[in-house]
Motif scaffolding. Structure first.
Motif, short mmCIF file in Angstrom:
data_model
loop_
_atom_site.label_atom_id
_atom_site.label_comp_id
_atom_site.label_asym_id
_atom_site.label_seq_id
_atom_site.Cartn_x
_atom_site.Cartn_y
_atom_site.Cartn_z
N ALA A 112 0.82 -1.21 0.00
CA ALA A 112 0.00 0.00 0.00
C ALA A 112 0.85 1.26 0.00
CB ALA A 112 -0.92 0.00 1.22
N LEU A 113 2.10 1.16 0.47
CA LEU A 113 3.00 2.31 0.53
C LEU A 113 3.98 2.35 -0.62
CD1 LEU A 113 3.80 2.16 4.36
CD2 LEU A 113 2.14 3.66 3.22
N ALA A 114 3.85 1.44 -1.60
CA ALA A 114 4.84 1.31 -2.67
C ALA A 114 4.99 2.61 -3.45
CB ALA A 114 4.42 0.19 -3.61
N PRO A 115 6.23 3.14 -3.56
CA PRO A 115 6.45 4.38 -4.31
C PRO A 115 6.64 4.15 -5.81
CG PRO A 115 8.48 3.73 -3.26
CD PRO A 115 7.44 2.72 -2.84
N ASN A 116 6.96 2.90 -6.18
CA ASN A 116 7.21 2.60 -7.59
C ASN A 116 6.93 1.12 -7.84
OD1 ASN A 116 9.64 1.17 -6.73
ND2 ASN A 116 10.57 3.20 -6.51
N LEU A 117 6.99 0.73 -9.12
CA LEU A 117 6.66 -0.64 -9.49
C LEU A 117 7.64 -1.67 -8.92
CD1 LEU A 117 4.80 -2.56 -11.05
CD2 LEU A 117 6.22 -2.14 -13.08
N PRO A 118 8.97 -1.46 -8.97
CA PRO A 118 9.87 -2.46 -8.39
C PRO A 118 9.60 -2.73 -6.92
CG PRO A 118 11.11 -0.98 -9.82
CD PRO A 118 9.73 -0.40 -9.68
N PHE A 119 9.32 -1.68 -6.14
CA PHE A 119 9.01 -1.88 -4.72
C PHE A 119 7.73 -2.69 -4.57
CE2 PHE A 119 7.39 -0.91 -0.54
CZ PHE A 119 8.53 -0.80 0.26
N LEU A 120 6.71 -2.39 -5.38
CA LEU A 120 5.47 -3.14 -5.32
C LEU A 120 5.72 -4.62 -5.64
CD1 LEU A 120 2.35 -3.23 -5.09
CD2 LEU A 120 2.26 -2.70 -7.54
N LEU A 121 6.52 -4.90 -6.66
CA LEU A 121 6.80 -6.28 -7.03
C LEU A 121 7.51 -7.01 -5.89
CD1 LEU A 121 7.94 -5.89 -10.75
CD2 LEU A 121 5.66 -6.43 -9.86
N ALA A 122 8.43 -6.33 -5.21
CA ALA A 122 9.14 -6.95 -4.10
C ALA A 122 8.19 -7.32 -2.96
CB ALA A 122 10.25 -6.03 -3.60
N THR A 123 7.24 -6.43 -2.67
CA THR A 123 6.29 -6.73 -1.60
C THR A 123 5.33 -7.84 -1.99
OG1 THR A 123 4.72 -5.01 -2.34
CG2 THR A 123 6.42 -4.36 -0.74
N ARG A 124 5.07 -7.99 -3.29
CA ARG A 124 4.20 -9.08 -3.72
C ARG A 124 4.91 -10.43 -3.57
NH1 ARG A 124 0.40 -7.71 -2.10
NH2 ARG A 124 -0.77 -9.34 -3.19
N VAL A 125 6.23 -10.44 -3.72
CA VAL A 125 6.99 -11.68 -3.46
C VAL A 125 6.87 -12.07 -1.99
CG1 VAL A 125 9.30 -12.68 -3.40
CG2 VAL A 125 8.60 -11.31 -5.36
N LEU A 126 6.99 -11.08 -1.09
CA LEU A 126 6.83 -11.35 0.34
C LEU A 126 5.43 -11.87 0.65
CD1 LEU A 126 7.99 -11.22 3.21
CD2 LEU A 126 7.20 -8.84 3.32
N ALA A 127 4.42 -11.27 0.03
CA ALA A 127 3.05 -11.72 0.24
C ALA A 127 2.87 -13.16 -0.24
CB ALA A 127 2.08 -10.79 -0.49
N ALA A 128 3.50 -13.49 -1.34
CA ALA A 128 3.40 -14.85 -1.87
C ALA A 128 4.00 -15.86 -0.91
CB ALA A 128 4.10 -14.94 -3.23
N ALA A 129 5.10 -15.50 -0.25
CA ALA A 129 5.71 -16.40 0.73
C ALA A 129 4.75 -16.66 1.89
CB ALA A 129 7.02 -15.80 1.24
N GLY A 130 4.05 -15.62 2.34
CA GLY A 130 3.06 -15.82 3.39
C GLY A 130 1.92 -16.71 2.94
N ALA A 131 1.42 -16.47 1.73
CA ALA A 131 0.33 -17.29 1.20
C ALA A 131 0.76 -18.74 1.03
CB ALA A 131 -0.14 -16.72 -0.14
N ALA A 132 2.03 -18.95 0.62
CA ALA A 132 2.54 -20.31 0.42
C ALA A 132 2.63 -21.07 1.74
CB ALA A 132 3.92 -20.26 -0.23
#
Length: 415
Positions: A112-132
């Motif tokens: 939600a605080l992502a300033p740019n696309l690379p930061f958003l993509l990095a946080t989505r990787v972290l979210a995927a680890a939690g979902a996994a």
């Protein structure tokens, strides 16, 4: 804890109760708790599709590039699922589920605080680890809490959390995003994950972990005939369903659906997903999983083909689009319970592992479908829907060639 030990624990509880029917009802009731978590996970995984164009504008990128957030989540989940299962094997199940949800909450707050696309993509990787860490464990535990003849229904209850997310979470995210912005919507997802973590900590039974299994041994299950036949179908079927889903907003615009009505169409998709999932769980127990899958892929191919015709001819028929959205959702989410049923029948003793591998296959399919959609979105909705219909036909063909695998009879012969 292995699926066998969980089943023995459940059998002991049934014996103490003195009633065969009562424990089954209790077992099915307990699956509502993991389902609440999968609702949070599903909302996290799919909510971005509801406001992808807004994300693109905010981060100064194209819609196709913003769609990489969904592709990256899916790819990271597929890779992380067996790895996380290996690293957390000894963790008590309740601790694992709670920890996974906390990771999801933190990842969504960062997104939600992502300033740019690379930061958003990095946080989505972290979210995927939690979902996994969450979804496969929830499915395996729930399947083991009930008698075999109720397994399809138990699995469908857990998957219902994901389908309910498409019915409620994604449309609500779209509505919130249109009023408050996509960042606020992701903030609400983070809060939902955190609240669910508290609920899981308070209500989930205490279940110990299991002996660690090397990753190489886990992946060796892929060599089993039944498993090797079932998992590719999971990926292919989800790829067909998700070729358009991540880009549903521009696709719906091409079908004549205005901005104010997209949330209603997404809600229709979600309602179909819930109905299809629950019906598939019951039908898999009564008719067998192969028949349910055949009906689902046929319906998916027909729905995608009808969408393609509407997009190619420029005919605007909102009511027909809503009806087709229902069948699209139903055919997408009717796949998971029978596929899990086939895997459980193929190797009951390896159920937690197989649920993790199937979850990986689901997100491999979502990642492939989303990536294909990103390549096709510039060429128009008609082409995206046509490719999706062709992929659904491919899934139907794969099922026709491998339908005998995963049946109880084949599993007995293969042992």
């Amino acid at each position: 804890m292995s699926s066998i030990s969980i089943q023995r624990e459940g059998s002991a509880q049934q014996h103490q109760s003195g009633s065969r029917d009562q424990p089954s009802s209790a077992g099915l009731g307990r699956t509502l708790i993991p389902a609440l978590g999968t609702f949070a996970v599903g909302t996290d995984a799919f909510v971005l599709a509801g406001f992808l164009p807004d994300v693109a504008r905010s981060l100064h990128t194209s819609t196709a590039s913003a769609g990489q957030a969904i592709t990256v989540f899916a790819a990271a989940y597929a890779i992380a699922s067996p790895v996380v299962a290996t690293l957390t094997a000894r963790f008590p199940r309740r601790l694992l589920l709670v920890a996974a949800l906390v990771v999801l909450a933190a990842a969504n707050a960062a997104s939600a605080l992502a300033p740019n696309l690379p930061f958003l993509l990095a946080t989505r990787v972290l979210a995927a680890a939690g979902a996994a860490g969450y979804t496969p464990t929830a499915g395996a535990v729930s399947a083991a809490l009930v008698r075999p003849e109720l397994r399809g229904r138990a699995l469908s209850v857990v998957v219902a959390g994901l389908t309910a997310a498409t019915a409620l979470g994604v449309p609500l995210g779209d509505a919130v995003g249109s009023v408050m912005g996509w960042r606020a919507a992701l903030g609400l997802v983070a809060a939902l994950c955190l609240l669910t973590a508290f609920a899981a900590a308070a209500l989930m039974p205490t279940l110990p972990g299991s002996a660690p299994v090397p990753l190489s041994a886990r992946l060796a299950a892929l060599r089993r005939p039944g498993v090797a036949a079932v998992l590719p179908l999971t990926a292919l079927g989800m790829a067909a369903a998700y070729t358009v889903y991540a880009y549903a907003i521009p696709a719906l615009h091409a079908l004549g659906i205005a901005d104010g009505a997209t949330a209603w169409i997404l809600a229709a998709y979600g309602l179909g997903a819930v109905a299809g999932n629950l019906a598939a769980g019951i039908a898999a127990d009564r008719l067998g999983p192969t028949r349910v899958l055949a009906a689902g892929y046929t319906l998916m191919a027909a729905s995608m083909a009808a969408f393609a015709v509407l997009a190619a001819t420029g005919v605007h028929a909102p009511l027909l689009v809503a009806l087709l959205a229902v069948t699209w959702g139903a055919s997408t989410w009717c796949q998971t319970p029978p596929q899990q049923h086939r895997l459980f029948s193929a190797a009951p003793a390896e159920a937690p592992l197989l649920m993790a591998l199937n979850a990986s296959a689901i997100y491999v399919g979502i990642g492939i479908g989303t990536a294909a959609g990103g390549l096709l979105v510039a060429s128009g909705a008609a082409r995206m829907f046509t490719v999706a219909a062709m992929a659904a036909c491919g899934a139907l063909g794969w099922l026709a060639a491998t339908g005998r695998f995963g049946s109880r009879r084949w599993s007995t012969l293969a042992e």
